[in-house]
Write a protein that holds these residues in place. Structure first.
Motif, PDB file in Angstrom:
ATOM      1  N   LEU A  26      12.737  28.497 -22.301  1.00  0.00           N
ATOM      2  CA  LEU A  26      11.701  28.818 -21.315  1.00  0.00           C
ATOM      3  C   LEU A  26      12.309  28.956 -19.911  1.00  0.00           C
ATOM      4  N   ALA A  27      13.190  28.027 -19.557  1.00  0.00           N
ATOM      5  CA  ALA A  27      13.808  28.065 -18.227  1.00  0.00           C
ATOM      6  C   ALA A  27      14.665  29.328 -18.067  1.00  0.00           C
ATOM      7  N   GLN A  28      15.428  29.653 -19.116  1.00  0.00           N
ATOM      8  CA  GLN A  28      16.255  30.878 -19.063  1.00  0.00           C
ATOM      9  C   GLN A  28      15.401  32.121 -18.880  1.00  0.00           C
ATOM     10  N   GLU A  29      14.311  32.181 -19.630  1.00  0.00           N
ATOM     11  CA  GLU A  29      13.423  33.346 -19.514  1.00  0.00           C
ATOM     12  C   GLU A  29      12.824  33.452 -18.114  1.00  0.00           C
ATOM     13  N   MET A  30      12.537  32.301 -17.540  1.00  0.00           N
ATOM     14  CA  MET A  30      11.982  32.317 -16.178  1.00  0.00           C
ATOM     15  C   MET A  30      12.998  32.848 -15.175  1.00  0.00           C
ATOM     16  N   VAL A  31      14.263  32.459 -15.339  1.00  0.00           N
ATOM     17  CA  VAL A  31      15.316  32.988 -14.459  1.00  0.00           C
ATOM     18  C   VAL A  31      15.381  34.502 -14.612  1.00  0.00           C
TER      19      VAL A  31
END
Lengths: 224, 224
Positions: A125-130
């Protein structure tokens, strides 16, 4: 002069995107290092830090040059100031990735605490947000930026789940206290990566719509 | 026009200092709430958050106005860009104080984990760093700014001590896991307050000496 300015602005954008892709890769590799038990990947992230720091300084210098050489119109000024802030957020995202990589190196010295379930989800999720916050910068996509803002709450929810679970493990088996604590730090790092992506998304909205959405989004309720 | 500009710059500085004093007070009160078991102080910090957020947006607007209206010389441009960054750091310092205040509210529901020794020291050190970094801004005092940079390592050392001690308590007495964990979060918040003060000190050096000392100070070794 006009031509010069357009070219400078274009180059600034390109450098920012390059910086973004370095930060994104650092996040991806640092999480992968934990999931795959890959010490080499973790070391790689730590070694790349200097290049990212140099890039941050280069981009800030370009911003300074642009402002010194040209009297910008409001819309360009908003863009350039947003670039300066996004630059800082990207550098901090990379910082957090380095922290994760350092935790990874310690975690890999212990047997695995538990099968990871929520941590990979949080990492993804964090990677996708970046990635999506950067795509929103490129395409000036306010809708995509807004979707990043809404995901911040999901990350906070996962973080609380990871915390509770790991604290329970610590209570049940005191030999797990140290490696579990490192996993807690990783969850906190991922949360901060999501926070910085949220900042970037807010800057996109500010840049495009001229509206300051900081402190008013769904994302502003939890900064722990 | 020239007169106008000097006045605008002066007002910008005054607002930044006011923002700084709000952030500093929030830090002081949030730590005091834990040490004195004063729930009211903690609530006060949480309630002040909106005012600080509004101030951040006001200062950013002033920066934008200044850049839109005046073609600045390099030295003033450096100052104004530094103000924008310091503004962001102060808002994040206040954010961390709110996190500490929220932890305080949870901690105060439990009996005291242990007599606090390192935590007050860490709190004092972080507060002094906030104050001194701001004084360095006002007086353009590079020496004082450098002294802030060197103190960041002391804070990291205290944080590691607090972590080790609290993790040991958790291992010995599993009923302490939850309140001790909140104290760990507080130590992390204080560490981040020290980091933001370090950023401000680096900006003072950049502003006065025109040298970018980010990523090269003693402070850049640990961001966990």
């Amino acid at each position: 002069m006009e031509r010069h300015f357009v070219r400078d602005l274009e180059e600034l954008k390109e450098r920012l995107l390059w910086m973004g892709s370095l930060a994104e890769r650092a996040v991806q590799q640092s999480v992968q290092a934990i999931l795959d038990g890959d010490e080499r990947l973790a070391r790689n992230v730590v070694e790349e830090e200097d290049a990212i720091n140099d890039m941050q300084i280069e981009i800030d210098d370009r911003v300074m040059q642009l402002l010194a050489l040209h009297q910008l119109m409001a819309v360009d000024l908003r863009f350039v100031l947003a670039v300066a802030r996004i630059n800082a957020d990207l550098e901090r995202i990379a910082d957090q990735a380095v922290n994760i990589a350092e935790s990874a190196q310690r975690i890999l010295r212990h047997p695995r605490v538990k099968p990871y379930v929520d941590l990979p989800r949080m990492g993804r999720l964090a990677q996708e947000m970046v990635r999506d916050s950067l795509t929103a910068v490129v395409n000036k996509d306010v809708e995509l930026a807004r979707s990043v803002l809404t995901r911040d709450d999901q990350v906070d929810g996962l973080r609380d789940q990871v915390f509770r679970e790991l604290l329970t493990y610590m209570m049940e088996n005191s030999s797990l206290v140290f490696p579990a604590f490192d996993l807690i730090l990783v969850a906190k790092n991922l949360e901060r990566i999501a926070d910085h992506s949220t900042n970037i998304a807010e800057d996109v909205i500010y840049m495009v719509a001229g509206r300051d959405v900081r402190h008013h989004g769904a994302a502003s309720t939890d900064r722990r």
